[in-house]
Design a protein around this motif. Structure first.
Motif, PDB file in Angstrom:
ATOM      1  N   GLU A  24       0.947  -1.116   0.116  1.00 40.85           N
ATOM      2  CA  GLU A  24       0.081  -0.010  -0.061  1.00 40.85           C
ATOM      3  C   GLU A  24       1.073   1.405   0.096  1.00 40.85           C
ATOM      4  OE1 GLU A  24      -2.759   0.164   3.122  1.00 40.85           O
ATOM      5  OE2 GLU A  24      -3.593  -2.015   2.692  1.00 40.85           O
ATOM      6  N   ASN A  25       1.917   1.210   0.778  1.00 42.98           N
ATOM      7  CA  ASN A  25       2.844   2.437   0.956  1.00 42.98           C
ATOM      8  C   ASN A  25       3.532   2.572  -0.351  1.00 42.98           C
ATOM      9  OD1 ASN A  25       4.159   4.630   2.730  1.00 42.98           O
ATOM     10  ND2 ASN A  25       5.896   3.475   1.885  1.00 42.98           N
ATOM     11  N   ASP A  26       3.975   1.659  -1.123  1.00 38.72           N
ATOM     12  CA  ASP A  26       4.663   1.609  -2.299  1.00 38.72           C
ATOM     13  C   ASP A  26       3.605   2.412  -3.343  1.00 38.72           C
ATOM     14  OD1 ASP A  26       6.791   0.643  -0.959  1.00 38.72           O
ATOM     15  OD2 ASP A  26       6.817  -1.224  -2.356  1.00 38.72           O
ATOM     16  N   ALA A  27       2.677   1.916  -3.307  1.00 35.86           N
ATOM     17  CA  ALA A  27       1.447   2.286  -4.314  1.00 35.86           C
ATOM     18  C   ALA A  27       1.396   3.798  -4.450  1.00 35.86           C
ATOM     19  CB  ALA A  27       0.242   1.388  -4.175  1.00 35.86           C
ATOM     20  N   LYS A  28       1.106   4.096  -3.065  1.00 40.70           N
ATOM     21  CA  LYS A  28       0.847   5.499  -2.438  1.00 40.70           C
ATOM     22  C   LYS A  28       2.218   6.552  -3.055  1.00 40.70           C
ATOM     23  CE  LYS A  28       0.093   8.213   1.691  1.00 40.70           C
ATOM     24  NZ  LYS A  28      -0.144   8.177   3.017  1.00 40.70           N
ATOM     25  N   GLU A  29       3.365   6.166  -2.514  1.00 41.17           N
ATOM     26  CA  GLU A  29       4.446   6.803  -2.819  1.00 41.17           C
ATOM     27  C   GLU A  29       4.818   7.019  -4.463  1.00 41.17           C
ATOM     28  OE1 GLU A  29       6.629   8.180  -0.890  1.00 41.17           O
ATOM     29  OE2 GLU A  29       5.905   7.554   0.822  1.00 41.17           O
ATOM     30  N   LEU A  30       4.220   5.908  -5.236  1.00 47.53           N
ATOM     31  CA  LEU A  30       4.348   6.139  -6.790  1.00 47.53           C
ATOM     32  C   LEU A  30       3.575   7.065  -7.189  1.00 47.53           C
ATOM     33  CD1 LEU A  30       5.075   2.496  -7.788  1.00 47.53           C
ATOM     34  CD2 LEU A  30       6.454   4.406  -7.713  1.00 47.53           C
ATOM     35  N   MET A  31       2.436   7.163  -6.857  1.00 44.75           N
ATOM     36  CA  MET A  31       1.415   8.480  -6.964  1.00 44.75           C
ATOM     37  C   MET A  31       1.881   9.661  -6.533  1.00 44.75           C
ATOM     38  SD  MET A  31      -1.257   9.021  -8.802  1.00 44.75           S
ATOM     39  CE  MET A  31      -2.401   7.371  -8.871  1.00 44.75           C
ATOM     40  N   GLN A  72      12.418   3.603  -4.370  1.00 40.97           N
ATOM     41  CA  GLN A  72      13.599   4.617  -3.983  1.00 40.97           C
ATOM     42  C   GLN A  72      14.206   4.681  -5.529  1.00 40.97           C
ATOM     43  OE1 GLN A  72      12.825   1.975  -2.025  1.00 40.97           O
ATOM     44  NE2 GLN A  72      13.102   2.622   0.089  1.00 40.97           N
ATOM     45  N   LEU A  73      14.564   3.480  -5.861  1.00 44.95           N
ATOM     46  CA  LEU A  73      15.313   3.632  -7.515  1.00 44.95           C
ATOM     47  C   LEU A  73      14.328   4.093  -8.425  1.00 44.95           C
ATOM     48  CD1 LEU A  73      17.574   0.456  -7.612  1.00 44.95           C
ATOM     49  CD2 LEU A  73      18.143   2.960  -7.337  1.00 44.95           C
ATOM     50  N   ILE A  74      13.139   3.881  -8.691  1.00 48.44           N
ATOM     51  CA  ILE A  74      12.058   4.358  -9.517  1.00 48.44           C
ATOM     52  C   ILE A  74      12.080   5.720  -9.228  1.00 48.44           C
ATOM     53  CG2 ILE A  74       9.836   4.437 -10.255  1.00 48.44           C
ATOM     54  CD1 ILE A  74       9.399   1.276  -9.206  1.00 48.44           C
ATOM     55  N   ILE A  75      11.771   6.271  -8.282  1.00 51.08           N
ATOM     56  CA  ILE A  75      11.739   7.545  -7.596  1.00 51.08           C
ATOM     57  C   ILE A  75      13.099   8.374  -7.924  1.00 51.08           C
ATOM     58  CG2 ILE A  75      11.241   9.260  -5.999  1.00 51.08           C
ATOM     59  CD1 ILE A  75       9.096   7.529  -5.085  1.00 51.08           C
ATOM     60  N   GLY A  76      14.092   7.773  -7.722  1.00 58.05           N
ATOM     61  CA  GLY A  76      15.520   8.232  -7.813  1.00 58.05           C
ATOM     62  C   GLY A  76      16.045   8.828  -6.528  1.00 58.05           C
ATOM     63  N   GLU A  77      15.381   8.763  -5.282  1.00 61.04           N
ATOM     64  CA  GLU A  77      15.765   9.268  -4.190  1.00 61.04           C
ATOM     65  C   GLU A  77      14.973   8.387  -2.932  1.00 61.04           C
ATOM     66  OE1 GLU A  77      14.489  13.328  -4.036  1.00 61.04           O
ATOM     67  OE2 GLU A  77      12.470  13.383  -3.550  1.00 61.04           O
ATOM     68  N   ALA A  78      15.753   8.868  -1.934  1.00 61.54           N
ATOM     69  CA  ALA A  78      14.985   7.927  -0.608  1.00 61.54           C
ATOM     70  C   ALA A  78      15.238   9.173   0.611  1.00 61.54           C
ATOM     71  CB  ALA A  78      16.061   6.798  -0.152  1.00 61.54           C
ATOM     72  N   PRO A  79      14.597   8.839   1.556  1.00 59.73           N
ATOM     73  CA  PRO A  79      14.516   9.760   2.663  1.00 59.73           C
ATOM     74  C   PRO A  79      15.513   9.223   3.851  1.00 59.73           C
ATOM     75  CG  PRO A  79      12.576   8.367   2.861  1.00 59.73           C
ATOM     76  CD  PRO A  79      13.149   8.063   1.549  1.00 59.73           C
ATOM     77  N   PHE A  80      16.071  10.164   4.468  1.00 58.39           N
ATOM     78  CA  PHE A  80      16.837   9.566   5.671  1.00 58.39           C
ATOM     79  C   PHE A  80      17.155  10.591   6.508  1.00 58.39           C
ATOM     80  CE2 PHE A  80      20.897   8.870   7.826  1.00 58.39           C
ATOM     81  CZ  PHE A  80      20.874   7.504   8.163  1.00 58.39           C
ATOM     82  N   TYR A  81      16.710  10.532   7.956  1.00 60.30           N
ATOM     83  CA  TYR A  81      16.970  11.502   8.834  1.00 60.30           C
ATOM     84  C   TYR A  81      16.283  12.808   8.434  1.00 60.30           C
ATOM     85  CZ  TYR A  81      19.122  12.255  13.239  1.00 60.30           C
ATOM     86  OH  TYR A  81      19.275  12.536  14.618  1.00 60.30           O
ATOM     87  N   GLY A  82      15.063  12.911   7.770  1.00 61.79           N
ATOM     88  CA  GLY A  82      14.739  14.190   7.568  1.00 61.79           C
ATOM     89  C   GLY A  82      15.040  14.744   6.077  1.00 61.79           C
ATOM     90  N   ARG A  83      16.007  14.040   5.399  1.00 59.31           N
ATOM     91  CA  ARG A  83      16.558  14.773   4.260  1.00 59.31           C
ATOM     92  C   ARG A  83      16.233  13.739   3.077  1.00 59.31           C
ATOM     93  NH1 ARG A  83      19.784  15.996   8.201  1.00 59.31           N
ATOM     94  NH2 ARG A  83      20.308  18.361   8.566  1.00 59.31           N
TER      95      ARG A  83
END
Length: 284
Positions: A24-31, A72-83
């Motif tokens: 569910e989270n992955d589907a949401k993140e992609l949208m 994260q690879l599809i989007i090209g970025e990932a969150p870490f410690y608020g960044r």
């Protein structure tokens, strides 16, 4: 035309049927990525009627995820410690568990070096998320990040620019190119036993660089090399500390390596699930 919520629900169902965790989270993140929505806009717009263009482009993203490419690879970025950190197939994707390691380092620096005089080395930096976060979150004299992969360092340098970090980056095979002393050495090294890599989830074994995963026959090769290098090259100041991320079953083994090498105050740090996540020690 379907509403955005219907598209997300259908995608989540298809992910779940493939055994993808957090479907569910992955589907949401992609949208959210497709529509350039933050969480507020997602909540406000999710029940709007979609456009044909959105349907087609979202379908493309969903098909990529179904091949087990991480979000994260599809989007090209990932969150870490608020960044946000750029990620590619040349780097490990930053993971929440590593924030526990960073928290420990930040807490240690604040207590022992309150005037900002600590010199910090992040070994096997990857995306640079550890070094950059430390540099941004606590006062230090300098932060140096090292990696053997020039492609990973290119990503790390870009992440430093993106996040306004003054961390320095150096290409080296562990301590070969390091000729100065640090007060804190932190590392999330490769620690997966070679034979285990093929049993990992497709998202990891088919997308993360094996150079950043493979810790040798027992998963401890890089720990041994880092510990040996610290002692042989005198790159850690007297009373300085080393922090390692570890696998859930490596606390005793890595602690033993540090104790045998003469380190003191060796301790294992648990994650939120109560599993071993990091080891810290000080140089006598």
């Amino acid at each position: 035309m379907k509403r955005y919520r219907e598209l997300v629900n259908e995608a989540a169902k298809s992910f779940a049927e493939l055994g993808i965790e957090e479907a569910e989270n992955d589907a949401k993140e992609l949208m959210m990525f497709l529509m350039n929505w933050d969480y507020t806009h997602y909540t406000l717009c999710i029940d709007d009627e979609s456009t044909k263009e959105a349907v087609d482009k979202y379908a493309e993203l969903v098909e990529k995820r179904k091949t087990r490419i991480p979000v994260q690879l599809i989007i090209g970025e990932a969150p870490f410690y608020g960044r946000q950190f750029k990620v590619t197939r040349d780097t490990l994707i930053p993971r929440f568990d590593t924030e526990i390691l960073v928290e420990e380092v930040i807490s240690y620096i604040k207590k022992k070096y309150p005037s900002g005089e600590a010199r910090v080395l992040d070994m096997c930096t990857g995306t640079g998320c550890i070094a950059i976060t430390i540099d941004q979150e606590v006062a230090t004299k300098k932060v140096v990040a090292a990696d053997i992969s020039e492609k990973a360092l290119e990503v790390a340098r870009e992440n430093a620019r993106k996040n306004g970090s003054r961390a320095e980056f150096i290409r080296t095979d562990l301590f070969e190119g390091i000729n100065e002393e640090f007060d804190v050495i932190v590392s999330n090294p490769p620690y997966i036993p070679t034979k285990v890599i093929d049993t990992l989830q497709p998202e990891v074994k088919n997308n993360d660089p094996h150079l950043a995963l493979d810790g040798g026959e027992d998963g401890l090769d890089i720990y041994r090399r880092i510990i040996q290098g610290i002692n042989s090259k005198n790159v850690l100041s007297a009373g300085g500390a080393v922090f390692f991320e570890i696998g859930y079953d490596q606390g005793e083994a890595v602690s033993g390596l540090l104790e045998k090498a003469g380190f003191s105050k060796v301790r294992v740090i648990k994650d939120l699930a109560g599993l071993d996540r990091a080891v810290a020690a000080e140089k006598i």
